[in-house]
Motif scaffolding. Structure first.
Motif, PDB file in Angstrom:
ATOM      1  N   ARG A 169       0.826  -1.211   0.000  1.00 26.36           N
ATOM      2  CA  ARG A 169       0.000   0.000   0.000  1.00 26.36           C
ATOM      3  C   ARG A 169       0.858   1.258   0.000  1.00 26.36           C
ATOM      4  O   ARG A 169       0.531   2.250  -0.643  1.00 26.36           O
TER       5      ARG A 169
ATOM      6  N   ARG B 161      -4.900   0.675  -3.485  1.00 26.24           N
ATOM      7  CA  ARG B 161      -4.658   0.241  -2.119  1.00 26.24           C
ATOM      8  C   ARG B 161      -5.836  -0.553  -1.553  1.00 26.24           C
ATOM      9  O   ARG B 161      -6.994  -0.158  -1.693  1.00 26.24           O
TER      10      ARG B 161
ATOM     11  N   GLU C 185      -6.801  -0.103   4.940  1.00 22.58           N
ATOM     12  CA  GLU C 185      -5.622   0.164   5.754  1.00 22.58           C
ATOM     13  C   GLU C 185      -5.366  -0.928   6.788  1.00 22.58           C
ATOM     14  O   GLU C 185      -4.218  -1.290   7.043  1.00 22.58           O
TER      15      GLU C 185
END
Length: 720
Positions: free
Chosen positions: A175, A183, A186
């Motif tokens: 990422r 991406r 998270e």
């Protein structure tokens, strides 16, 4: 679903949103291998560009034995193809792209990228595309959990599930070098849980799946390889030289190079040639057409006489046609078969077409000897260069120097694509050096095992897909199969019984040599490799020589076999103890404790790697070594024998052939006492022989008394 707009391929001047600092963004004409080392023999004008749907990786592959490697993005769904190309381009070129092995430093090798691209990444991408995903940022945690369920629902093999999960993790850990739209979320996929916990199963392919070659197959294979080297090689080399000379003198290859003959000179040569054939009772060389008719081999005769092919329509040609000699079905070489096999020539007279086949078989025989008796990896053997062998007079050892690729890394942790010269060369026996010497006579290539024994001219503008000149793993496997087939055919023709039996585990592959050698050295230390080559000698040369360096890798294979051997021994020892076997000697208590404790500690243990086995061998519980009439419960600190290795080395073993009677590591089981009893009976016969010399009588009587005392002490302890 919404996401930042990606940059399109047709907009090379634009940059995608959220492009991290340090990430270069490719345009249509950007080189695929922009930040990779390229072979010096590559035409840079032919390098792949980003816009190509097939990326040629071969210019960045330096292993000469490597197969052709490329990435075909047409296997990726249209909706994700461009995003995948951007992602893979970064894996190839970004300096901070990571390997999954370390996840910190070390850029993934091109060969590895190709493997996971076809092996697992394309499957992940196809599933994503089937869910309507067109950009990686659209993947959510729920989607990833659904993907995990899909793997289970599709009944995908466990090792494939591991690899496909790894590709998701690989995309996630990158990422930081990708723009927003490439991406994944998270947070770590699947809440960061380990793959084995997610699947509730251990990956099965982490164990050593390389099958060793069976004893009878390997013995016969090596025996015939040695026979080729020591008995047949001179005949094969001579026929191969003659073949190459005649091939070079073929009319089509001598245009403009041949000297002008004097009048009558060619006719004199023809007369002499026909006279030789008559004196030997031979036919004219010929070939049979598909329709059954025989044709004179005019090109071969022209090469023999070193004249133009048109001579057949001259007076010299008419002399041959009117000679009255019959036309044969083969083209025989003048080279005789001088070597013997069971008192007869090992081969009928060698024909022109048989010479290159025999030369290839000789090369394969030399490969078997070099690869098997060195314990080196297949790729390292196939990349050996001319002049790699040397002899050290001070140590009386033969060494082979070469490149290694696996684990060859620079200071930055990245793979060195061109490989690195081994710091510690392989230690080999003299037979290996003789095989290398034959290979250096067989061809002119700088490699010992070139793909072709005679180089071919490349057509201008047509570069080969595979840049390397060495044989590939696939080709060497085919050569090994042809070698075994030739031997078995010859055995059938001659009624011999020493054919090469088929291996139960499948085709003979060179990658199985290391495991097989480790098995033989561990299981048959006093046996024979083939003919007169002793395994004990190979053990000394290899384990105490180059293989003592852990980077060589052979110790890992040996350790795996050693682990299996010791665990089988522990299991048998425990069964014997439970059945009431008595143990005597100074280390008897230690023996009983270790057997029982090792069984509890290691029973059912699964090894994750060969190196794991090597680490575990250092456990004192496994230091039980059975010898002839004795058992060593090794404690290196008090051992009286000459140890193999240093006391602090996990691979240290006792020299059971040098066992000292007063050693504190000695234990004797009932099995050992049976062996000692046989020796007592043998010595008793010698002692009672009135013709035995007095010195020998006294020496054997002393040994007999010592052994009887051992037996009496053992039996007394068993009765208590």
């Amino acid at each position: 679903m919404t996401s930042p707009a990606p940059i399109m391929l047709g907009e090379p001047d634009g940059l995608p949103e959220g492009l991290p600092e340090g990430t270069i963004w490719p345009g249509p004409d950007t080189l695929v291998l922009m930040n990779r080392q390229i072979r010096s023999d590559v035409d840079t004008a032919r390098l792949s560009r980003f816009a190509d749907n097939r990326w040629d990786l071969n210019p960045g592959i330096f292993e000469d034995h490597a197969r052709s490697q490329s990435l075909n993005f047409e296997v990726v769904p249209d909706s994700l193809r461009l995003a995948t190309k951007f992602y893979v381009w970064q894996l190839i070129n970004h300096p901070e792209a990571r390997t999954m092995r370390r996840s910190v430093t070390g850029r993934t090798a091109l060969h590895t990228i190709e493997i996971f691209f076809y092996g697992s990444l394309q499957h992940v991408l196809k599933w994503f595309a089937g869910q309507g995903i067109t950009e990686f940022c659209q993947v959510t945690h729920d989607i990833l959990w659904n993907y995990l369920d899909a793997l289970d629902g599709d009944d995908v093999a466990i090792h494939k599930r591991y690899r496909r999960i790894t590709e998701v993790r690989r995309l996630w850990i990158h990422r930081s070098i990708l723009p927003f739209y490439l991406r994944l979320p998270e947070a770590p996929p699947w809440d960061g849980e380990d793959t084995q916990d997610l699947l509730e199963r251990t990956r099965g392919d982490r164990e050593n799946r390389t099958k060793r070659i069976s004893e009878h197959t390997m013995q016969a294979l090596l025996r015939w390889a040695i026979r080729f080297l020591e008995d047949f090689s001179e005949d094969i080399l001579a026929s191969w030289d003659e073949y190459q000379t005649l091939l070079a003198r073929r009319p089509e290859r001598m245009r403009g190079k041949r000297r002008r003959r004097q009048s009558g000179e060619l006719q004199a040569d023809v007369t002499a040639y026909l006279a030789r054939l008559r004196s030997r009772g031979e036919s004219l060389p010929g070939t049979r057409r598909d329709d059954g008719t025989l044709d004179l081999a005019w090109r071969h005769i022209a090469a023999l006489l070193n004249c133009a092919g048109s001579f057949q329509v001259t007076a010299s040609g008419r002399m041959i046609m009117e000679s009255g000699l019959p036309v044969g079905e083969d083209i025989y070489l003048d080279t005789p078969a001088t070597a013997q096999l069971d008192g007869h020539p090992w081969h009928p007279r060698i024909t022109f077409d048989q010479a290159p086949r025999l030369a290839r078989l000789l090369s394969t025989a030399c490969f078997i000897i070099v690869a098997y008796l060195s314990g080196a990896r297949v790729g390292e053997v196939l990349n050996l260069r001319r002049g790699c062998v040397n002899f050290d007079k001070d140590t009386s050892l033969w060494f082979i120097e070469g490149l290694y690729f696996k684990g060859a890394e620079g200071e930055d942790g990245n793979k060195i694509p061109e490989g690195t010269l081994r710091e510690d060369p392989w230690v080999v026996i003299e037979l290996v050096s003789r095989a290398v010497a034959v290979l250096e006579r067989l061809h002119e290539s700088h490699l010992l095992f070139p793909n072709r024994l005679k180089p071919i001219k490349q057509t201008p503008g047509k570069e080969p897909k595979r840049r390397g000149e060495a044989r590939s793993d696939r080709i060497i496997a085919e050569d090994l199969a042809k070698f075994a087939a030739w031997v078995n055919e010859r055995c059938q023709q001659l009624g011999r019984k020493d054919h090469i039996p088929a291996d139960a585990a499948g085709p003979i592959a060179a990658s199985r040599f290391r495991r097989t050698l480790a098995w033989f050295i561990r299981r048959k230390p006093r046996g024979l490799i083939a003919a007169s080559i002793q395994y004990g000698h190979a053990y000394t040369q290899m384990l105490q020589g180059y293989a003592g360096s852990y980077e060589a890798g052979f110790l890992d294979d040996y350790a795996f076999e050693d682990w299996l051997f010791r665990m089988e021994g522990i299991a048998e020892d425990e069964q014997r103890l439970l059945a009431g076997e008595h143990v005597s000697g100074p280390a008897a208590d230690a023996y009983r404790y270790r057997v029982q404790a090792a069984s509890r500690e290691f029973a059912g243990r699964v090894l994750n790697s060969e190196r794991h086995a090597r680490d575990m061998l250092g456990n004192p519980l496994l230091q039980i070594h059975h010898g002839e009439g004795m058992t060593c419960v090794l404690n290196p600190a008090v051992a009286a024998c000459q140890l193999r290795g240093s006391a602090d080395d996990s691979m240290v073993t006792p020299d059971t052939d040098d066992c000292r009677p007063r050693c504190q590591c000695l234990a004797r089981t009932d099995r050992d006492i049976e062996v000692i009893q046989e020796r007592v009976e043998e010595l008793a016969g010698i002692v009672t022989d009135p013709l035995a010399p007095p010195i020998r009588h006294a020496r054997e009587q002393h040994e007999l008394d010592r052994l009887r005392a051992i037996i009496e002490d053992h039996q007394r302890g068993a009765q208590e």
